[in-house]
Motif scaffolding. Structure first.
Motif, mmCIF file in Angstrom:
data_model
loop_
_atom_site.group_PDB
_atom_site.id
_atom_site.type_symbol
_atom_site.label_atom_id
_atom_site.label_comp_id
_atom_site.label_asym_id
_atom_site.label_seq_id
_atom_site.Cartn_x
_atom_site.Cartn_y
_atom_site.Cartn_z
ATOM 1 N N ASN A 1 1.135 -1.023 -0.059
ATOM 2 C CA ASN A 1 0.342 0.269 0.299
ATOM 3 C C ASN A 1 0.902 1.309 0.476
ATOM 4 O OD1 ASN A 1 -1.014 2.120 1.401
ATOM 5 N ND2 ASN A 1 -2.830 0.772 0.858
ATOM 6 N N LYS B 1 -7.190 2.726 -9.454
ATOM 7 C CA LYS B 1 -5.971 3.245 -9.945
ATOM 8 C C LYS B 1 -4.350 2.418 -9.646
ATOM 9 C CE LYS B 1 -7.095 7.877 -10.089
ATOM 10 N NZ LYS B 1 -6.607 9.234 -9.201
ATOM 11 N N PHE B 2 -4.910 1.498 -8.132
ATOM 12 C CA PHE B 2 -3.379 0.749 -7.898
ATOM 13 C C PHE B 2 -3.323 -0.664 -8.695
ATOM 14 C CE2 PHE B 2 -1.737 -2.834 -5.089
ATOM 15 C CZ PHE B 2 -1.350 -1.775 -3.964
ATOM 16 N N ARG C 1 -1.522 1.053 -12.192
ATOM 17 C CA ARG C 1 0.146 1.625 -11.921
ATOM 18 C C ARG C 1 1.368 0.544 -11.878
ATOM 19 N NH1 ARG C 1 0.781 6.302 -7.068
ATOM 20 N NH2 ARG C 1 -0.030 8.172 -8.630
ATOM 21 N N PHE D 1 2.906 2.968 -3.363
ATOM 22 C CA PHE D 1 1.841 3.625 -4.031
ATOM 23 C C PHE D 1 0.388 4.589 -3.721
ATOM 24 C CE2 PHE D 1 1.707 -0.553 -6.952
ATOM 25 C CZ PHE D 1 2.734 0.328 -7.889
ATOM 26 N N ASP D 2 1.270 5.754 -2.689
ATOM 27 C CA ASP D 2 1.513 6.715 -2.144
ATOM 28 C C ASP D 2 -0.390 6.722 -1.200
ATOM 29 O OD1 ASP D 2 2.837 8.557 -3.011
ATOM 30 O OD2 ASP D 2 1.622 8.978 -4.723
ATOM 31 N N ILE E 1 -2.852 4.396 -2.329
ATOM 32 C CA ILE E 1 -4.053 4.621 -2.764
ATOM 33 C C ILE E 1 -4.141 2.870 -2.711
ATOM 34 C CG2 ILE E 1 -4.933 3.707 -5.282
ATOM 35 C CD1 ILE E 1 -2.227 5.673 -6.593
ATOM 36 N N ASP E 2 -5.753 2.857 -2.639
ATOM 37 C CA ASP E 2 -6.373 1.688 -2.298
ATOM 38 C C ASP E 2 -6.536 0.677 -3.445
ATOM 39 O OD1 ASP E 2 -7.647 -0.065 0.961
ATOM 40 O OD2 ASP E 2 -8.385 -0.667 -1.227
ATOM 41 N N LYS E 3 -6.313 -1.062 -2.981
ATOM 42 C CA LYS E 3 -6.324 -1.914 -3.817
ATOM 43 C C LYS E 3 -7.626 -1.942 -4.649
ATOM 44 C CE LYS E 3 -4.727 -5.830 -2.793
ATOM 45 N NZ LYS E 3 -3.916 -7.021 -2.155
ATOM 46 N N ASN F 1 -9.404 0.617 -5.726
ATOM 47 C CA ASN F 1 -9.264 1.418 -6.546
ATOM 48 C C ASN F 1 -8.160 1.141 -7.542
ATOM 49 O OD1 ASN F 1 -8.688 3.753 -8.150
ATOM 50 N ND2 ASN F 1 -8.166 4.879 -6.109
#
Length: 163
Positions: A79, A91-92, A95, A82-83, A85-87, A89
């Motif tokens: 976690n 975006k995870f 990225r 990636f700053d 970002i929750d999985k 989301n």
């Protein structure tokens, strides 16, 4: 954090170092499910394995090293990588694909949470849900994974059939 602990949006980032330290201090209580060590070893013979975890990467790496499984993974993402970002989301996943230079057509997600199933479906990544993990089977089924495994052995059989 907001609903349960009453933190404001600006206070949440301030809690991260505390929880990361706490998680690292108690990582030794984390263990790998029975049979999963063999499944990881066997999957690594036919797939490139990458770990995406909602936990901190240091905790995950220490746990995998303790179990002597770290060498089977190309990369570990926590976690914190990636700053925050929750999985759950998408975006995870985007990225992660970008960092590894992978196409989503070459990826299968193994997960034990409905949030990750929903996110992977939005990214169009096939999902094998593992019904012996974090969330119960009914929650996983409701999220609509492509496949559902009720045991590590069944997980291996499903993954092997997809190769």
């Amino acid at each position: 954090y907001k609903g349960i602990y009453g933190f404001s949006e600006s206070e949440i980032p301030l809690t991260v170092p505390f929880f990361q330290k706490l998680a690292c201090e108690h990582f030794s209580s984390v263990c790998v499910f029975a049979e999963m060590a063999d499944v990881v070893k066997n999957l690594s013979k036919i797939f490139t394995l990458v770990m995406l975890s909602g936990n901190y990467s240091e905790v995950v790496m220490r746990t995998l090293m303790k179990e002597k499984l770290d060498k089977y993974f190309l990369r570990i993402f926590g976690n914190d990588d990636f700053d925050g970002i929750d999985k759950s989301n998408p975006k995870f996943f985007y990225r992660s694909l970008d960092v590894l230079n992978l196409e989503k057509d070459n990826v299968i997600l193994l997960t034990d949470t409905s949030g990750e199933i929903y996110a992977a479906k939005r990214v169009d990544i096939p999902v094998i849900a593992c019904a012996w993990g974090w969330q119960d089977r009914d929650d996983l089924v409701e999220a609509g994974p492509d496949y559902l495994a009720d045991s590590p052995g069944e997980l291996f059989q499903i993954a092997q059939s997809l190769k």
